[in-house]
Scaffold this motif. Structure first.
Motif, PDB file in Angstrom:
ATOM      1  N   MET A   1      13.392   6.817  -6.204  1.00 14.38           N
ATOM      2  CA  MET A   1      14.827   6.912  -6.469  1.00 14.38           C
ATOM      3  C   MET A   1      15.500   7.908  -5.532  1.00 14.38           C
ATOM      4  O   MET A   1      16.660   7.730  -5.153  1.00 14.38           O
ATOM      5  CB  MET A   1      15.065   7.347  -7.917  1.00 14.38           C
ATOM      6  CG  MET A   1      14.742   6.303  -8.950  1.00 14.38           C
ATOM      7  SD  MET A   1      15.280   6.848 -10.579  1.00 14.38           S
ATOM      8  CE  MET A   1      14.558   5.572 -11.584  1.00 14.38           C
ATOM      9  N   ASP A   2      14.768   8.946  -5.162  1.00 16.39           N
ATOM     10  CA  ASP A   2      15.337   9.996  -4.318  1.00 16.39           C
ATOM     11  C   ASP A   2      15.849   9.439  -2.990  1.00 16.39           C
ATOM     12  O   ASP A   2      17.017   9.613  -2.640  1.00 16.39           O
ATOM     13  CB  ASP A   2      14.278  11.077  -4.072  1.00 16.39           C
ATOM     14  CG  ASP A   2      14.692  12.068  -3.002  1.00 16.39           C
ATOM     15  OD1 ASP A   2      15.591  12.875  -3.262  1.00 16.39           O
ATOM     16  OD2 ASP A   2      14.116  12.013  -1.897  1.00 16.39           O
ATOM     17  N   ARG A 110      -2.442  -6.434  -1.317  1.00 13.77           N
ATOM     18  CA  ARG A 110      -2.688  -5.009  -1.102  1.00 13.77           C
ATOM     19  C   ARG A 110      -1.536  -4.211  -1.719  1.00 13.77           C
ATOM     20  O   ARG A 110      -0.662  -3.714  -1.016  1.00 13.77           O
ATOM     21  CB  ARG A 110      -2.816  -4.729   0.393  1.00 13.77           C
ATOM     22  CG  ARG A 110      -3.370  -3.344   0.710  1.00 13.77           C
ATOM     23  CD  ARG A 110      -3.619  -3.195   2.203  1.00 13.77           C
ATOM     24  NE  ARG A 110      -2.399  -3.290   2.975  1.00 13.77           N
ATOM     25  CZ  ARG A 110      -2.257  -3.978   4.105  1.00 13.77           C
ATOM     26  NH1 ARG A 110      -3.262  -4.671   4.585  1.00 13.77           N
ATOM     27  NH2 ARG A 110      -1.109  -4.009   4.760  1.00 13.77           N
ATOM     28  N   GLY A 111      -1.552  -4.118  -3.054  1.00 12.63           N
ATOM     29  CA  GLY A 111      -0.511  -3.362  -3.749  1.00 12.63           C
ATOM     30  C   GLY A 111       0.863  -3.932  -3.474  1.00 12.63           C
ATOM     31  O   GLY A 111       1.111  -5.121  -3.663  1.00 12.63           O
ATOM     32  N   VAL A 112       1.778  -3.058  -2.997  1.00 14.93           N
ATOM     33  CA  VAL A 112       3.141  -3.506  -2.703  1.00 14.93           C
ATOM     34  C   VAL A 112       3.339  -3.780  -1.216  1.00 14.93           C
ATOM     35  O   VAL A 112       4.451  -4.078  -0.782  1.00 14.93           O
ATOM     36  CB  VAL A 112       4.175  -2.463  -3.180  1.00 14.93           C
ATOM     37  CG1 VAL A 112       4.075  -2.260  -4.683  1.00 14.93           C
ATOM     38  CG2 VAL A 112       3.989  -1.131  -2.453  1.00 14.93           C
ATOM     39  N   THR A 165       7.563   5.871   2.038  1.00 20.19           N
ATOM     40  CA  THR A 165       7.645   5.311   0.695  1.00 20.19           C
ATOM     41  C   THR A 165       9.087   4.996   0.328  1.00 20.19           C
ATOM     42  O   THR A 165       9.981   5.815   0.507  1.00 20.19           O
ATOM     43  CB  THR A 165       7.062   6.295  -0.337  1.00 20.19           C
ATOM     44  OG1 THR A 165       5.691   6.529  -0.018  1.00 20.19           O
ATOM     45  CG2 THR A 165       7.162   5.734  -1.742  1.00 20.19           C
ATOM     46  N   ALA A 166       9.291   3.784  -0.159  1.00 25.96           N
ATOM     47  CA  ALA A 166      10.594   3.311  -0.639  1.00 25.96           C
ATOM     48  C   ALA A 166      11.614   3.059   0.467  1.00 25.96           C
ATOM     49  O   ALA A 166      12.798   2.912   0.189  1.00 25.96           O
ATOM     50  CB  ALA A 166      11.187   4.249  -1.682  1.00 25.96           C
ATOM     51  N   ALA A 167      11.148   2.976   1.721  1.00 27.01           N
ATOM     52  CA  ALA A 167      12.082   2.602   2.787  1.00 27.01           C
ATOM     53  C   ALA A 167      12.597   1.186   2.557  1.00 27.01           C
ATOM     54  O   ALA A 167      13.795   0.903   2.696  1.00 27.01           O
ATOM     55  CB  ALA A 167      11.407   2.708   4.152  1.00 27.01           C
ATOM     56  N   SER A 215       9.345  13.137   9.854  1.00 26.95           N
ATOM     57  CA  SER A 215      10.569  13.432  10.596  1.00 26.95           C
ATOM     58  C   SER A 215      11.562  12.281  10.507  1.00 26.95           C
ATOM     59  O   SER A 215      12.768  12.476  10.346  1.00 26.95           O
ATOM     60  CB  SER A 215      10.240  13.714  12.067  1.00 26.95           C
ATOM     61  OG  SER A 215       9.406  14.847  12.198  1.00 26.95           O
ATOM     62  N   LEU A 216      11.046  11.050  10.598  1.00 24.48           N
ATOM     63  CA  LEU A 216      11.920   9.881  10.554  1.00 24.48           C
ATOM     64  C   LEU A 216      12.640   9.773   9.211  1.00 24.48           C
ATOM     65  O   LEU A 216      13.789   9.335   9.157  1.00 24.48           O
ATOM     66  CB  LEU A 216      11.117   8.609  10.828  1.00 24.48           C
ATOM     67  CG  LEU A 216      11.906   7.299  10.813  1.00 24.48           C
ATOM     68  CD1 LEU A 216      13.080   7.343  11.790  1.00 24.48           C
ATOM     69  CD2 LEU A 216      10.993   6.115  11.113  1.00 24.48           C
ATOM     70  N   ARG A 217      11.981  10.169   8.154  1.00 28.28           N
ATOM     71  CA  ARG A 217      12.619  10.110   6.830  1.00 28.28           C
ATOM     72  C   ARG A 217      13.916  10.917   6.827  1.00 28.28           C
ATOM     73  O   ARG A 217      14.909  10.524   6.220  1.00 28.28           O
ATOM     74  CB  ARG A 217      11.669  10.661   5.763  1.00 28.28           C
ATOM     75  CG  ARG A 217      12.116  10.420   4.318  1.00 28.28           C
ATOM     76  CD  ARG A 217      11.123  11.059   3.366  1.00 28.28           C
ATOM     77  NE  ARG A 217      11.285  10.603   2.004  1.00 28.28           N
ATOM     78  CZ  ARG A 217      12.137  11.115   1.132  1.00 28.28           C
ATOM     79  NH1 ARG A 217      12.944  12.098   1.503  1.00 28.28           N
ATOM     80  NH2 ARG A 217      12.208  10.646  -0.103  1.00 28.28           N
ATOM     81  N   VAL A 218      13.904  12.042   7.512  1.00 31.96           N
ATOM     82  CA  VAL A 218      15.086  12.907   7.575  1.00 31.96           C
ATOM     83  C   VAL A 218      16.117  12.347   8.545  1.00 31.96           C
ATOM     84  O   VAL A 218      17.300  12.230   8.220  1.00 31.96           O
ATOM     85  CB  VAL A 218      14.685  14.336   7.989  1.00 31.96           C
ATOM     86  CG1 VAL A 218      15.933  15.203   8.196  1.00 31.96           C
ATOM     87  CG2 VAL A 218      13.767  14.949   6.944  1.00 31.96           C
TER      88      VAL A 218
END
Length: 242
Positions: A1-2, A110-112, A165-167, A215-218
């Motif tokens: 959610m974040d 394989r999971g999600v 995660t969650a992209a 870094s990419l997440r930011v």
């Protein structure tokens, strides 16, 4: 959610993450669009998702389904199929999820994470779009968007996005925002959301102090906030395929 909330905030939206049976209908009533993400399941959450979807349809508001992990477990697949039957405006998933929604056996689950290429799920996406009168988007190295007849390809993005995660969930949230802005053109809105998100990843890597997912997440969030029309026009790679 974040990260989903932060992606929407960076893009200029006002997100609310609600899942209680007691308030989802009220939140749908005050929202411009509804996103249903199947990432976290419980009996109460599934019931709340169905309630929210039905309320959105009653109010004539667009809603978007992300069938996270469809095909991974029987209960998850069943829940995704039940939500698919609630008239979504757009469905966005990876190739394995779209194939599972269409009833195609997927090997090596394989999971999600997807074990198939987006092109492999294009025909299944077209069938789903036709049967459910919705837009279906398949994410992958090339993203495909279809209404059952027309097909649009989007070639923006970077493989490092798959390590955040969650992209993908955040991408679907952005699709909901874009469909809100152009409710009568959900196919084009979906394609442009895919392009903008992928382009933000590409441009974000240029800002990243290290070429890694942390870094990419930011910098992904930074680029979604900083991106202007000229950048999108210059960098979006959208093509009409059929």
């Amino acid at each position: 959610m974040d990260i989903m909330a932060n992606v929407l905030l960076a893009a200029g939206c006002s997100p609310a993450m609600a899942h209680s049976l007691d308030e989802v209908e009220a939140f749908v009533g005050i929202s411009s669009a509804l996103l249903i993400n199947m990432g976290t399941l419980s009996s109460e959450w599934v019931a709340a998702k169905k309630l929210a979807a039905r309320r959105a349809v009653e109010l004539g508001k667009p809603w978007v389904l992300d069938p996270v992990g469809c095909g991974a477990t029987p209960v998850r697949t069943t829940s995704c199929l039940q939500l698919l039957g609630c008239a979504p405006t757009v469905v966005r998933g990876n190739a394995s999820e779209i194939l599972a929604l269409a009833g195609v056996a997927v090997s090596g689950v394989r999971g999600v994470d997807s074990t198939a290429a987006s092109r492999d799920a294009l025909e299944a996406a077209k069938q789903l779009a036709t049967a459910h009168k919705c837009i279906v988007a398949v994410s992958g190295e090339v993203d495909y968007v279809t209404d059952g007849k027309a097909v649009v390809g989007v070639r923006n993005g970077h493989e490092l996005l798959t390590l955040i995660t969650a992209a993908g969930c955040s991408l679907t949230a952005l699709i909901a925002a874009f469909v809100t802005a152009a409710p009568r053109q959900p196919l084009l809105a979906t394609a442009h959301a895919l392009a903008v998100f992928g382009l933000a990843g590409e441009e974000g890597l240029k800002l990243a102090p290290r070429p890694g997912p942390g870094s990419l997440r930011v910098t992904l969030l930074d680029m979604l906030h900083l991106m202007d029309e000229a950048t999108v026009k210059a960098g979006a790679r959208i093509e009409v395929i059929a």
